[in-house]
Motif scaffolding. Sequence first.
Motif, PDB file in Angstrom:
ATOM      1  N   VAL B  22       0.852  -1.181   0.000  1.00 27.48           N
ATOM      2  CA  VAL B  22       0.000   0.000   0.000  1.00 27.48           C
ATOM      3  C   VAL B  22       0.889   1.234   0.000  1.00 27.48           C
ATOM      4  O   VAL B  22       1.804   1.350   0.818  1.00 27.48           O
ATOM      5  CB  VAL B  22      -0.914   0.016   1.237  1.00 27.48           C
ATOM      6  CG1 VAL B  22      -1.601   1.380   1.362  1.00 27.48           C
ATOM      7  CG2 VAL B  22      -1.925  -1.108   1.136  1.00 27.48           C
ATOM      8  N   THR B  25      -2.747   5.576   2.230  1.00 23.68           N
ATOM      9  CA  THR B  25      -3.999   5.287   2.925  1.00 23.68           C
ATOM     10  C   THR B  25      -4.569   6.585   3.434  1.00 23.68           C
ATOM     11  O   THR B  25      -3.868   7.354   4.100  1.00 23.68           O
ATOM     12  CB  THR B  25      -3.775   4.385   4.147  1.00 23.68           C
ATOM     13  OG1 THR B  25      -2.857   3.371   3.800  1.00 23.68           O
ATOM     14  CG2 THR B  25      -5.081   3.791   4.617  1.00 23.68           C
ATOM     15  N   THR B  45      -7.514   3.732  -0.262  1.00 24.09           N
ATOM     16  CA  THR B  45      -6.241   3.024  -0.212  1.00 24.09           C
ATOM     17  C   THR B  45      -5.724   2.879  -1.627  1.00 24.09           C
ATOM     18  O   THR B  45      -6.477   2.511  -2.528  1.00 24.09           O
ATOM     19  CB  THR B  45      -6.415   1.618   0.388  1.00 24.09           C
ATOM     20  OG1 THR B  45      -7.007   1.750   1.668  1.00 24.09           O
ATOM     21  CG2 THR B  45      -5.074   0.920   0.500  1.00 24.09           C
ATOM     22  N   ARG B  47      -2.629   1.171  -3.878  1.00 26.85           N
ATOM     23  CA  ARG B  47      -1.495   0.254  -3.870  1.00 26.85           C
ATOM     24  C   ARG B  47      -0.523   0.618  -4.967  1.00 26.85           C
ATOM     25  O   ARG B  47      -0.885   1.273  -5.936  1.00 26.85           O
ATOM     26  CB  ARG B  47      -1.990  -1.180  -4.070  1.00 26.85           C
ATOM     27  CG  ARG B  47      -2.684  -1.695  -2.849  1.00 26.85           C
ATOM     28  CD  ARG B  47      -3.422  -2.984  -3.117  1.00 26.85           C
ATOM     29  NE  ARG B  47      -4.147  -3.346  -1.923  1.00 26.85           N
ATOM     30  CZ  ARG B  47      -3.595  -4.005  -0.896  1.00 26.85           C
ATOM     31  NH1 ARG B  47      -2.340  -4.413  -0.956  1.00 26.85           N
ATOM     32  NH2 ARG B  47      -4.321  -4.264   0.173  1.00 26.85           N
TER      33      ARG B  47
END
Lengths: 272, 272, 217, 216, 248
Positions: B22, B25, B45, B47
């Motif tokens: 990730v 966030t 979130t 990635r």
Amino acid sequence: MSPMHAADTTSAVAPEDAERPVVLTAHGVTKTFGTNIVLDGLDLTVRKGETVCLLGPSGSGKSTFLRCLNWLERPDSGTILLSGERVGLRAGGNTPMSDRELAAIRTRIGMVFQHFALWPHLTVLQNVMEAPVHVLKRGREEARAEAEALLERVGLAEKKDQFPSRLSGGQKQRVGIARALAMQPDLLLFDEPTSALDPELVGEVLAVMKDLASEGRTMVVVTHEMAFARDVASRVIFLDGGRIVESGEPEAFFGAPKTDRARQFLQRYSKG
Amino acid sequence: MSPMHAADTTSAVAPEDAERPVVLTAHGVTKTFGTNIVLDGLDLTVRKGETVCLLGPSGSGKSTFLRCLNWLERPDSGTILLSGERVGLRAGGNTPMSDRELAAIRTRIGMVFQHFALWPHLTVLQNVMEAPVHVLKRGREEARAEAEALLERVGLAEKKDQFPSRLSGGQKQRVGIARALAMQPDLLLFDEPTSALDPELVGEVLAVMKDLASEGRTMVVVTHEMAFARDVASRVIFLDGGRIVESGEPEAFFGAPKTDRARQFLQRYSKG
Amino acid sequence: MNGFAIVWENRQELFAGFLNTVLLSISAAVISVILGVFVAAALMSRGRILPRLAGLYVDTMRCVPFLLFAYFIYFGLPSAGLRLTNWSSGLLALTLYNIAYMAELLRAAWKGLPSETIEAGRAFGFHGAGLIRRIILPPVFFSAVPMIGNQTIQIVKDSAFLTIITVAELTHAATSIQTTYFVPFASFVSAIFLYWILCMTIELGVAAVGHVAHARR
Amino acid sequence: MTWTDVLSIVQGALFTVSLSLASIVLGLPLGLGVALIRWSRMPIFNGLAMAYVSIVRASPAVTLALLIFFALPTVGLSLDPISAAILTLTLSTGAFNAEIWRGVLLSFPKDQLDAAAAFGMRRGQRFRRIVLPQIIHSALPALVSEMTLQIKSSPAVAVIGIVDITRAAMRVGARTYDPLPPFAVALVLYSFIVWIFVMAQRRIERRREAELAAAA
Amino acid sequence: NDLDAVKAAGTLNVATEDDFHPFEFVEDGKPTGYDTELLALVTADAPFKVNQQIMPWAGILPGVTTGKYDMAVTAVLVTDERKTTLDFAGPVAESTTYYMTKVGNDAIKSASDLNGKTVGIQAGSAMLTQFKAFDEKLKADGGTGVKEIVEYQSYPEAYQDLAIGRTDAVINTQINLQAVANEKSDVFAVGEAVSDPVYIAWATAKGNEKLVEFMNGKLMEARKDGKMYELQKKWFGTTFESMPEAIK
Ligand SMILES: Nc1ncnc2c1ncn2[C@@H]1O[C@H](COP(=O)(O)OP(=O)(O)OP(=O)(O)O)[C@@H](O)[C@H]1O
Ligand SMILES: Nc1ncnc2c1ncn2[C@@H]1O[C@H](COP(=O)(O)OP(=O)(O)OP(=O)(O)O)[C@@H](O)[C@H]1O
Ligand SMILES: [Mg+2]
Ligand SMILES: [Mg+2]
Ligand SMILES: O=S(=O)([O-])[O-]
């Protein structure tokens, strides 16, 4: 009718339209900035009730041409006639018109600007009434009634006492249109009226313009909105490098452009 | 990984992607201007390698949210983590970071602005070298070589000694992208990078962005370009009134939007 | 004898005065721009006390007449134990006074800077003095140059008041020649001519910088 | 220093205020007129306007006052000290105002003017109805700055026999051989007069800002 | 015809300085001092009115040379340079240029102690010309000459600087200096002469012979009946009874 008409390359109108009176004739309009030839002998005839869309890449001279039509830009050569009367130069000779004469003829050509160009110190209603009252010297009450009706028509009746800074771009441009209509002009000029708008707000302005076209106003519209041009234009003119490269009915132009340059241009727009 | 992850409403990523680390966030981000709740508890979130597109009507809070991610706007509450590290607030407590700490973490988030925001007093090359040399303290020669390579990459090698004012909008925005890349950031933020551009120039910028997406950069993009979002996004997030109304893969979102609000929004774009 | 011939005979005194005027006004302009930057930064800072303090200084200076200000610097400071020569008092007065005006006009230019330009600086990790020096000041300067030039012309004219504290600048020299030889017009016309040359030079400098700035706007 | 001395300085203040007000009231339209000449680029007048602005901006007010009071009679125009003082201060502030008005005129949005022209407004109308109501606000801060500088430069006209604040203070100092106290009084009076202008500007600005905030 | 013009107009325009105590200064808004009272005396029965303009020294000279004022009724020191551009009426006072120091300045006991000192004088004044000559004499006598001459626009500032200690001495006419020293006897003390006596007279532009003649007559009357000497006594504390009738 002017003798130049015969030389007009853009008069390929449908036969039934040929009967309608000519509102605007431009002939051999050229304009150079420094060494940059921006307009290279343009001809254009617009008949009553037509909606002519000017398309073309950035820098092709669309705005300059439009501004020549009401002499905001002074062409180097060429003539402009509004319902047969000379614009910018006195009938007969080449003497430029006085400030007063120019002002008088400009009252008959409405204009809508890309960045709205509303007068920020006046309210919406005052913006619409300003020129009718102070230029055409119409009575204040009569002008107010008409301005209110026009604002109603573009859907802004309840904003009439706001200042332009309070409005969204789409609302501003609708005020710009009402302001132009209030002069009851013979001809309406639009210079990219939606290109300064958020995508979401474009629709509301185009809707008003479609309406104007369908009620038979005479309009010349510079635009990047291909869908609008396709649906609304009675004729499409494609400019490139200061020349008219192609012109014709929208179905023909969008369906099967004759020139490579137009084809290339249309391609760029269709991809994302 | 942060404990908030479980509550993340936007983590509906394909299974194979769930393995990727990730990068960003955001959790429970809220922001109020006066009485106007602009962000109402947003979670996100992102990635590594994802391209997330933020869509939504004007005023829905897209820009504000994006600006919260690198703390240009200070959220009223909520946390932002960049690769697990707090942004804006010191780890643990709620003490705001010092200017210096904030500056350090911002070097890891590249940003591309709607109106380019190039520094007008620097040439194109200097714009790209400025932060690497003076913030990251990289060697001047190394930074120059990298800047030149990046300008080459966005197709502007021969413009490197021009001032931004001499460039077209599309060229400016490509410089803006090169400038962001020069920081070698973990994450790239774009706020409507093409909406100030002439329609013809949009393509060149989107092409560069597509390229970045395909080479696996992590990007969050606010955009009105639906075609771009459909083709390039790994995930689409639709904001309205400061909340995430819908999110998912682009095929699903554009093909069969689940909410009325999104459907309505997409309709407006297709006409026009 | 013709007035201008007498002035020409005394040209050395006049040129010495002119040189003093040039040195005083240019150094005062340069120093007050540099220090004005700091005051402008204080005016633009976010704290509660600093901007107010700076604002107080700026408005006080704007309210005080320069002649009397120079007078107090020269005659008043010694009673506070600080004694300066006429030249350094003159320079100090000119500078302290004009820092305020320069700061105010730099502040206006700073406020007019697109907020995105500064934000981009922050987003790329600039902060504090580095942000001001590398991102904010250069464009602020470019847009403020015409006003800085204007104020420099005001400095040139203010420097004429320093004759009261015996600084031998151009007006001082012209007055001295006119009262020794009774040639008022020749000496004042000559002084105006020299002032005008200096102001024209400043205007040309402004135009030159404006040219450089134009490429970057 | 006696109370009569203070009173004499206050009398000087009345002179300073009335001369300054007169030249401010006259200098504003003068500057605007000159700026309009330059803006519209009237062939010969443009050159004259440029020369006027350039030379007068470069002339110290003392010198200008002497030239006007003593040199004009040689071409047949003899003025009393008060008229000469007002003329001096008006010419001087007019030159600076002209540059300020010109600056705001140059930055006036061109498309608003185009719109006015396109709607058939004539030159005078465009200026009166569209430009003037707007530039008044953008010129205000610079105009007020100029007013403060011009009030403060008014002691220059003492040289032709006008007893303004500074001269009144000097006279007291010359009699008592102790110039600092009368100068302190003068400093306070000046600061008060200029402060009124600065405050008025700030007030107008605040009101305008509130108006704009209400309209935005 | 110059006098005729004045008579025809009915007014004599004169200019008087406003800060040259005790010759002329302003008190409670009214001009006063030696020259002003002498002017009132000699024009009491003149065939014209007198219009007296009070202004700074810097404005008086341009006014007289351009003819805006018929006469400078103010203390003008007669020098050779000035005689080439101005005409003078008969002398109204005699002046010797002196120096003044702070009380108790033991470093300057006589005029020759001015070697190496800093002195203040009014810019462009006759005293300056005289003092420069004196400085040359100091050097000719084997001294170093003064260290520096500081030039002031007017004397109040020069006295101020002397009091502060920026200068060691101020050079001015004895009459002026004496008046200052009387007023501030705890601060200033008058020293010695640094020039020969010169005359103080009222000035006109060249070509006003008749006016000068008229004034000379009136001034002589005032001397004959002793009224001028009374005024000198009142303002200077001394009288000058051996002055010539006219300036040549
Ligand atoms: N006032 C001017 N001075 C110099 N060159 C100008 C001026 N106005 C326009 N031009 C130049 O004329 C050319 C045509 O400009 P114009 O604005 O008419 O193009 P356009 O077709 O309207 O483009 P766009 O779609 O970008 O509005 C361009 O090359 C432009 O740079
Ligand atoms: N600094 C601010 N002060 C007050 N209100 C603000 C501020 N910035 C944004 N807003 C308000 O917050 C709301 C969301 O603004 P934001 O710019 O984030 O929307 P957006 O989704 O980016 O819209 P757009 O598509 O027009 O850019 C709007 O109502 C806006 O008026
Ligand atoms: Mg255009
Ligand atoms: Mg936004
Ligand atoms: O002699 S003057 O012309 O300078 O008076």
